[in-house]
Structures are given as C-alpha cells and as structure tokens.
Design a protein around this motif. Structure first.
Motif, PDB file in Angstrom:
ATOM      1  N   GLY A 166      31.073  47.299  29.198  1.00  0.00           N
ATOM      2  CA  GLY A 166      31.465  46.749  30.499  1.00  0.00           C
ATOM      3  C   GLY A 166      31.974  45.333  30.344  1.00  0.00           C
ATOM      4  N   TYR A 167      32.459  44.776  31.468  1.00  0.00           N
ATOM      5  CA  TYR A 167      33.033  43.433  31.418  1.00  0.00           C
ATOM      6  C   TYR A 167      31.965  42.383  31.143  1.00  0.00           C
ATOM      7  N   ASN A 168      32.285  41.450  30.303  1.00  0.00           N
ATOM      8  CA  ASN A 168      31.439  40.265  30.079  1.00  0.00           C
ATOM      9  C   ASN A 168      32.354  39.053  30.067  1.00  0.00           C
ATOM     10  N   ARG A 169      31.874  37.960  30.642  1.00  0.00           N
ATOM     11  CA  ARG A 169      32.742  36.794  30.832  1.00  0.00           C
ATOM     12  C   ARG A 169      33.185  36.160  29.516  1.00  0.00           C
ATOM     13  N   ASP A 170      32.418  36.424  28.439  1.00  0.00           N
ATOM     14  CA  ASP A 170      32.815  35.906  27.116  1.00  0.00           C
ATOM     15  C   ASP A 170      34.285  36.212  26.832  1.00  0.00           C
ATOM     16  N   LEU A 171      34.731  37.375  27.349  1.00  0.00           N
ATOM     17  CA  LEU A 171      36.095  37.848  27.041  1.00  0.00           C
ATOM     18  C   LEU A 171      37.156  36.837  27.453  1.00  0.00           C
ATOM     19  N   GLN A 172      36.842  36.059  28.497  1.00  0.00           N
ATOM     20  CA  GLN A 172      37.783  35.048  28.976  1.00  0.00           C
ATOM     21  C   GLN A 172      38.186  34.089  27.851  1.00  0.00           C
ATOM     22  N   LEU A 173      37.236  33.802  26.947  1.00  0.00           N
ATOM     23  CA  LEU A 173      37.483  32.795  25.911  1.00  0.00           C
ATOM     24  C   LEU A 173      38.520  33.242  24.880  1.00  0.00           C
ATOM     25  N   MET A 174      38.809  34.551  24.859  1.00  0.00           N
ATOM     26  CA  MET A 174      39.806  35.033  23.893  1.00  0.00           C
ATOM     27  C   MET A 174      41.185  34.435  24.140  1.00  0.00           C
ATOM     28  N   LYS A 175      41.479  34.181  25.422  1.00  0.00           N
ATOM     29  CA  LYS A 175      42.803  33.633  25.746  1.00  0.00           C
ATOM     30  C   LYS A 175      43.031  32.315  24.999  1.00  0.00           C
ATOM     31  N   ASP A 176      41.965  31.518  24.940  1.00  0.00           N
ATOM     32  CA  ASP A 176      42.063  30.190  24.338  1.00  0.00           C
ATOM     33  C   ASP A 176      42.255  30.277  22.819  1.00  0.00           C
ATOM     34  N   GLU A 180      39.512  29.931  41.194  1.00  0.00           N
ATOM     35  CA  GLU A 180      38.985  30.279  39.866  1.00  0.00           C
ATOM     36  C   GLU A 180      40.046  30.658  38.836  1.00  0.00           C
ATOM     37  N   ASP A 181      41.014  31.435  39.267  1.00  0.00           N
ATOM     38  CA  ASP A 181      41.959  31.960  38.279  1.00  0.00           C
ATOM     39  C   ASP A 181      43.263  32.375  38.955  1.00  0.00           C
ATOM     40  N   VAL A 182      44.198  32.871  38.164  1.00  0.00           N
ATOM     41  CA  VAL A 182      45.514  33.223  38.691  1.00  0.00           C
ATOM     42  C   VAL A 182      45.421  34.374  39.701  1.00  0.00           C
ATOM     43  N   HIS A 183      44.508  35.294  39.447  1.00  0.00           N
ATOM     44  CA  HIS A 183      44.373  36.459  40.337  1.00  0.00           C
ATOM     45  C   HIS A 183      43.946  36.001  41.731  1.00  0.00           C
ATOM     46  N   SER A 184      42.999  35.074  41.757  1.00  0.00           N
ATOM     47  CA  SER A 184      42.514  34.537  43.040  1.00  0.00           C
ATOM     48  C   SER A 184      43.635  33.770  43.730  1.00  0.00           C
ATOM     49  N   SER A 196      39.268  48.018  25.759  1.00  0.00           N
ATOM     50  CA  SER A 196      40.488  47.612  25.053  1.00  0.00           C
ATOM     51  C   SER A 196      40.700  46.110  25.152  1.00  0.00           C
ATOM     52  N   ARG A 197      39.972  45.452  26.047  1.00  0.00           N
ATOM     53  CA  ARG A 197      40.031  43.989  26.034  1.00  0.00           C
ATOM     54  C   ARG A 197      39.262  43.532  24.798  1.00  0.00           C
ATOM     55  N   GLY A 198      39.899  42.852  23.947  1.00  0.00           N
ATOM     56  CA  GLY A 198      39.266  42.504  22.666  1.00  0.00           C
ATOM     57  C   GLY A 198      39.901  43.324  21.558  1.00  0.00           C
ATOM     58  N   ASN A 251      39.129  25.694  30.755  1.00  0.00           N
ATOM     59  CA  ASN A 251      40.586  25.481  30.828  1.00  0.00           C
ATOM     60  C   ASN A 251      41.313  26.779  31.209  1.00  0.00           C
ATOM     61  N   ASP A 252      40.578  27.688  31.842  1.00  0.00           N
ATOM     62  CA  ASP A 252      41.155  29.004  32.150  1.00  0.00           C
ATOM     63  C   ASP A 252      42.336  28.915  33.119  1.00  0.00           C
ATOM     64  N   ARG A 253      42.301  27.911  34.007  1.00  0.00           N
ATOM     65  CA  ARG A 253      43.427  27.793  34.963  1.00  0.00           C
ATOM     66  C   ARG A 253      44.728  27.527  34.223  1.00  0.00           C
ATOM     67  N   SER A 284      39.971  45.424  40.516  1.00  0.00           N
ATOM     68  CA  SER A 284      39.038  44.331  40.257  1.00  0.00           C
ATOM     69  C   SER A 284      39.801  43.311  39.433  1.00  0.00           C
ATOM     70  N   ARG A 285      39.311  42.085  39.406  1.00  0.00           N
ATOM     71  CA  ARG A 285      39.990  41.142  38.522  1.00  0.00           C
ATOM     72  C   ARG A 285      39.849  41.568  37.056  1.00  0.00           C
ATOM     73  N   ASN A 286      38.851  42.440  36.807  1.00  0.00           N
ATOM     74  CA  ASN A 286      38.673  42.894  35.421  1.00  0.00           C
ATOM     75  C   ASN A 286      39.857  43.721  34.930  1.00  0.00           C
ATOM     76  N   ASP A 287      40.357  44.648  35.792  1.00  0.00           N
ATOM     77  CA  ASP A 287      41.533  45.399  35.314  1.00  0.00           C
ATOM     78  C   ASP A 287      42.815  44.627  35.573  1.00  0.00           C
ATOM     79  N   GLN A 288      42.761  43.682  36.523  1.00  0.00           N
ATOM     80  CA  GLN A 288      43.944  42.843  36.756  1.00  0.00           C
ATOM     81  C   GLN A 288      44.235  41.969  35.539  1.00  0.00           C
ATOM     82  N   VAL A 289      43.195  41.322  35.036  1.00  0.00           N
ATOM     83  CA  VAL A 289      43.427  40.446  33.882  1.00  0.00           C
ATOM     84  C   VAL A 289      43.844  41.288  32.677  1.00  0.00           C
ATOM     85  N   LEU A 290      43.253  42.488  32.580  1.00  0.00           N
ATOM     86  CA  LEU A 290      43.626  43.386  31.476  1.00  0.00           C
ATOM     87  C   LEU A 290      45.103  43.747  31.528  1.00  0.00           C
TER      88      LEU A 290
HETATM   89  N1  ARG Z   1      39.076  34.706  34.182  1.00  0.00           N
HETATM   90  C1  ARG Z   1      38.464  35.991  34.012  1.00  0.00           C
HETATM   91  C2  ARG Z   1      38.732  36.521  32.588  1.00  0.00           C
HETATM   92  O1  ARG Z   1      39.642  36.092  31.965  1.00  0.00           O
HETATM   93  C3  ARG Z   1      39.040  36.954  34.978  1.00  0.00           C
HETATM   94  C4  ARG Z   1      38.164  38.116  35.257  1.00  0.00           C
HETATM   95  C5  ARG Z   1      36.989  37.680  36.057  1.00  0.00           C
HETATM   96  N2  ARG Z   1      36.126  38.736  36.359  1.00  0.00           N
HETATM   97  C6  ARG Z   1      34.848  38.531  36.664  1.00  0.00           C
HETATM   98  N3  ARG Z   1      34.137  39.549  36.976  1.00  0.00           N
HETATM   99  N4  ARG Z   1      34.301  37.335  36.597  1.00  0.00           N
HETATM  100  O2  ARG Z   1      38.008  37.337  32.109  1.00  0.00           O
END
Ligand code: ARG
Length: 434
Positions: A316-326, A81-85, A230-232, A21-23, A107-113
């Motif tokens: 480093g970035y891990n996709r698990d972090l996305q689930l925090m939004k929910d 995939e997401d708002v950044h895209s 700092s994400r998390g 439900n990330d969108r 990167s989308r990693n610092d964009q989402v941050l």
């Molecule tokens: N939807 C992703 C998130 O919230 C955006 C970042 C995606 N980055 C990636 N390398 N897949 O984390």
C-alpha cells in the motif's frame, strides 16, 4: 488549507517537515497532472458521474491551467500540499461546486503515480535521444579513425594493436546494451495506474481502458495493488538504465584522462577545453572529463539509493515514496547534461595516430609474428615459444603491420553498420526517438 482538512490544520512544523521540497519537485509534474485529470473527467462523464456540460466546463478550466503552466504562471501556493491539491483548489476557486466533483474515484496516490509514469516516458525519451546523439558521434569518430592504430593494453601492460576506430566503436556498441535497459524501463513505465485510486480501486464503475487509451499508455497495470507497487519499481528500472549509461560514460572519461596523460600521449583536447593551474604555468588539465567521470560515478549510486529507500516497505501507499522524486528528478537532468557534454567533447577530441611508432610499443606485434609463422605451417606453441625467446634475448624485430585483422569486430572490420542496426532496433521500442 488541505484537501483533507476537516476543520483542524496540522502544526506548521509537521507540515514543513512532511512536505519538504515537494512543492518545487511537483512543478515538474504539473502538466502531467492536468493531462491525467483531463482523461479522468472524460471517463467520469462516460460513466455518468459528470454531465456533458460539466465535462466541458472542467475541460476548459483544465486547458486554461495547462496554458498557465506552459507560460510559467502556475505556482503551488504555500500551505497547499502538492500539485494535485493546487489544481483541485484552482478548479474549485474558479468553478465552484463543479470543481469539487473532479476527485470522484481517484486518490492522490494514483494521481501522483500517473503523473510520474507520464513524466518517466518523456524523461526516458529525452535520455534516449541524448544516448543516440553520443552513439552517432562515437560511430562517426570510429569510422574517421579506423586506420589509426593505437596500443591495446591488458593489466595496464602493452598488449596488442588496437585502433582509435575500435576504441570509439567499443563505446558506441556498449551504449546499445545500455539502451536495451532504457527500453525495458520504458516498457515498465508504459502502463496506466489511474483507477487504482488509493491502492484498492473504487466502487464506481471506472473505465480504466478508456483512460489508458486517452493517455496513450500501451497497457494498464490491471491489479490495483500492483499498480501501487509500481511506484518505486518504475523508478528503479529507470535508475538501472541511468546507472548503466553512466558507467559507460564514466569509463570512457577515465580512458580519456589516462590517454591524455603525457606517459600515454594518445589523445588531446583543444586548449580552450582544458583548464590551467594557479601555480604550474604549463598545465592543460582534462577537468572536463574528470567532472564527467565523477558525476557519472555518483549516478551509479542511484539504484542503491532507491533500493534502500523502498526496501521492505509494507504493502500500500507509504509517504516515504514521496522522497524518490528528490533522488530521481535531479539524476535525470544530470544524466542528460553529462551525455551532452560527453558528446561535445568526444566530437572535438584529437587523436595521436603516431604514438604507436614509439619503440615502447614494439611488443604489441609479437602475436602478429607468431601468427605469421603459424600461417607458414609452424605449430602455434612452437612459434609462441620461439618469439618469446627472441623477446627475452632482445632480438625480436617488430613488423608493424596489423593487416591480418579481418574478422568481424576486429580493427580491420569494425561492423559499424551492423552495430547501428542493433541500436535502431532497440530504440524502436521507445516511441518518438527515431
Ligand atoms: N506528495 C505525495 C507523494 O508524492 C502525493 C501523494 C499523497 N498521498 C497521501 N496519501 N499522502 O507521494
């Protein structure tokens, strides 16, 4: 179509599972994503990666997207995939090659941050405003009822005289401590992560101080790896604050439910704010405070949930972090709704200043009697024993006066202004709340 697509697309079920439900959640980030992009392109122009004409074209297109977002016309299309895209696709569709230049050095990693930090600052301000409103109401109820005595309990046993003023005022001052935690979370969020890119910076000479200034952050997370970590951390800081506030509201709600019980009869609600029973015709239940208590108790699970999600994640970035939004986004809305409802109900809560007259509460005044004898020169332990024996013998006579309470923070001296001063000091650290 993916930003990272190089000819092959992922399987539909993999896409659905990873995007989830990330969108929908990302819609909350849209306006911040555009703000981040505006600052990023201004910086790219300064370091020579965009011409000033390209900057103008891109800025105008981003302004147009920002206006669409505010008008509710922006959507994240299925398959994106997401708002950044989505924002990058829109720019490329509308501007062609210029749109494809925007992602240099990020990167989308610092964009989402950066989106999440900007949203966090707004969310914290909204929560702080709601806390302040409830604080003001509690303080004014406290002043209104400062001469209205109520029984104080310890161990659920009749203890010493209290007052509605002291009770309302207690929750006001407790909110000051909760606000301190909220202000600390604001400080954690107020650091620019943009430029940390995928988590290890960029070989372009990015001007991170410039984007920090443009976005209005107080400072930056200098170390690119720390910025990613700092994400998390940011979410956990906000969760700690929400949990603290929720514990105060839950406890206040419990008090109201208990004091509304006929056995106490200390407070009541207007009938229009109570709920009835389908079978018992006499019922006027405090469901409102029960739901508040339940929702605020649930909110206290937030730090635990986020801790479990993020514990021991590798660097480093891990996709698990996305689930925090929910987890966090609905909690912020929930917290604000609970604070607003609590404020509404406390404003209308009726107090019963006569409840204390019942003989049940005679023993509230034993300590006053002991103190009276001490003031006349009797040693405390002797006076304590003598009054205790009178209680045992059933001969204790209660003089129902609480006139002796004069020290700071007692029923005779609530220090409302001093407590207000503390709250003001704390809230000054959260921009735009006072
Ligand atoms: N939807 C992703 C998130 O919230 C955006 C970042 C995606 N980055 C990636 N390398 N897949 O984390």
């Amino acid at each position: 179509m993916k930003l990272w697509s190089k000819g092959s697309e992922p399987e539909e079920i993999i896409e659905q599972f990873t995007v989830g439900n990330d969108r929908e959640l990302d819609m909350r980030l849209a306006r911040y994503d555009v703000r981040g992009s505006r600052a990023h392109i201004a910086m790219l122009e300064k370091i020579g990666l965009l011409t000033s004409d390209e900057l103008t074209i891109l800025t105008e297109a981003l302004d147009e997207i920002a206006a669409e977002i505010e008008r509710g016309e922006f959507t994240i299309e299925p398959g994106v995939e997401d708002v950044h895209s989505q924002v990058e696709f829109l720019l490329t569709a509308r501007l062609g090659d210029v749109g494809k230049k925007i992602h240099c050095g990020r990167s989308r990693n610092d964009q989402v941050l950066v989106d999440l930090k900007l949203l966090a600052l707004d969310d914290i301000r909204d929560i702080a405003r709601a806390v302040k409103k409830l604080f003001d109401t509690l303080q004014s109820r406290s002043e209104q009822t400062k001469d209205c005595l109520m029984p104080g309990y310890t161990h659920m046993q009749v203890a010493m005289p209290s007052s509605f003023g002291l009770w309302f005022g207690a929750y006001a001052e407790t909110l000051v401590d909760d606000a301190r935690i909220l202000a600390a979370a604001y400080g954690v969020a107020n650091q620019n992560p943009l430029g940390s890119a995928a988590g290890y910076g960029s070989s372009f000479p990015l001007d991170r101080e410039m984007t920090t200034r443009l976005l209005g952050f107080e400072t930056l997370h200098y170390n690119s790896v720390a910025a990613q970590m700092s994400r998390g951390k940011t979410e956990r800081a906000i969760a700690a604050a929400i949990s603290a506030i929720a514990s105060t509201v839950a406890r206040l709600s419990m008090d109201v439910c208990m004091f509304m019980c006929q056995n106490f009869g200390l407070v009541s609600l207007p009938a229009s704010m109570t709920t009835g029973s389908s079978i018992m015709p006499h019922k006027k239940n405090p469901d409102l405070f029960e739901i508040l208590r339940g929702r605020c108790n649930r909110l206290q699970a937030l730090p635990g949930e986020l801790a479990l999600l993020t514990s021991n994640l590798p660097l480093g970035y891990n996709r698990d972090l996305q689930l925090m939004k929910d987890i966090l986004f609905p909690a912020v809305t929930d917290m604000i709704e609970c604070l607003e409802m609590c404020d509404y109900a406390i404003e209308r809560l009726q107090v019963n200043g006569n409840a204390i007259d019942a003989s049940l509460y005679d023993y509230l005044f034993t300590v006053e009697e002991v103190n009276r004898r001490v003031m006349k020169g009797e040693p405390f332990r002797d006076a304590y024993r003598a009054v205790g024996l009178e209680v045992e013998a059933g001969t204790f006579h209660a003089e129902r006066s609480a006139a002796g309470y004069t020290h700071a923070g007692s029923i005779g001296c609530l220090c409302t202004e001093e407590i207000r001063g503390k709250m003001m000091n704390v809230l000054r650290d959260i921009d735009g709340v006072l």
